[in-house]
Design a protein around this motif. Sequence first.
Motif, short mmCIF file in Angstrom:
data_model
loop_
_atom_site.label_atom_id
_atom_site.label_comp_id
_atom_site.label_asym_id
_atom_site.label_seq_id
_atom_site.Cartn_x
_atom_site.Cartn_y
_atom_site.Cartn_z
N ALA A 68 44.99 -22.87 24.07
CA ALA A 68 45.54 -22.13 22.94
C ALA A 68 46.53 -21.07 23.40
O ALA A 68 47.57 -20.84 22.76
CB ALA A 68 44.42 -21.49 22.13
N ASP A 89 50.58 -20.66 22.53
CA ASP A 89 50.89 -19.51 21.69
C ASP A 89 52.33 -19.04 21.95
O ASP A 89 52.80 -19.04 23.08
CB ASP A 89 49.91 -18.38 21.99
N THR A 116 41.43 -26.97 21.54
CA THR A 116 41.75 -25.54 21.56
C THR A 116 40.68 -24.77 20.80
O THR A 116 39.99 -25.31 19.94
CB THR A 116 43.12 -25.26 20.90
N PRO A 169 40.35 -20.96 18.70
CA PRO A 169 41.23 -19.94 18.12
C PRO A 169 41.17 -18.63 18.88
O PRO A 169 40.09 -18.11 19.17
CB PRO A 169 40.69 -19.78 16.69
N LYS A 171 38.78 -15.06 17.80
CA LYS A 171 37.52 -15.38 17.14
C LYS A 171 36.38 -15.24 18.14
O LYS A 171 36.35 -15.90 19.17
CB LYS A 171 37.55 -16.80 16.59
N ASP A 190 38.21 -9.79 16.89
CA ASP A 190 37.51 -10.31 15.71
C ASP A 190 36.66 -9.20 15.09
O ASP A 190 35.43 -9.19 15.18
CB ASP A 190 36.64 -11.50 16.12
#
Length: 246
Positions: A67, A71, A113, A115, A118, A163
């Motif tokens: 991820a 990005d 992937t 997130p 999170k 998060d």
Amino acid sequence: IVSEAAKLRYRSAGQFTSPITVRSPYGGGIFGGQTHSQSPESLFTHIAGLKVVIPSNPYDAKGLLTAAIEDDDPVIFFEPKRLYNGPFDGWHKNPVSPWKTQELAQVPTGKYTLPIGKARIMREGSDVTILCYGTMVWVSLAGAEHAGVDAEVIDLRTLVPLDIETIETSVKKTGRCVIVHEAPKTSGFGGELSALVQERCFYHLEAPIARVTGWDTPYPHAFEWEYFPGPERVAEALKSVMTGGR
């Protein structure tokens, strides 16, 4: 370089992105000494536009790294050195156990992937919330067991973005919060976490927020693992907040 990359989107008025991922070994517990066992995550969380990721296990490491590479913003990806050879039971004197015996080491060969931003609830509980990341996830789990406290252990996984929703939900449920990280207490990321919890959950807190961290000042003739939090120190903090911080 990382700082300038983080500014690129702003300085170009959104015309350019900066898809850069920087991997770095991180943390202590392998007898690397003062220079090679530092935990500098708070320095990078202070740079606007830079994302900071710290996995605690192989499954998360692969998913989050994929991820991060995809990005459009720059990401610094800290890899806890203590976990390269396998997880440990949280007690620094004990040897690691093979990752192959762990559920979180069953990594798919194909692409996937996770997130960024999170958290993962590693252990559900109702008495107190433990916020941790990297190697300290395993120390926190051992500390909760050692204390005999029904703690909810949250692996933050990424510090920026954070998060905060998962944190807020947990602390409002438990009414207590302990923060655990390797870095020294002064100006450590735990201070930011503590401020956020206090701002968002003040009327739900039944005890002062506790921080269990590395020592600000190392002392001579000590083993490296003595600088970092262990299950005993985590257990002491848990018992303290369970009695209202007394």
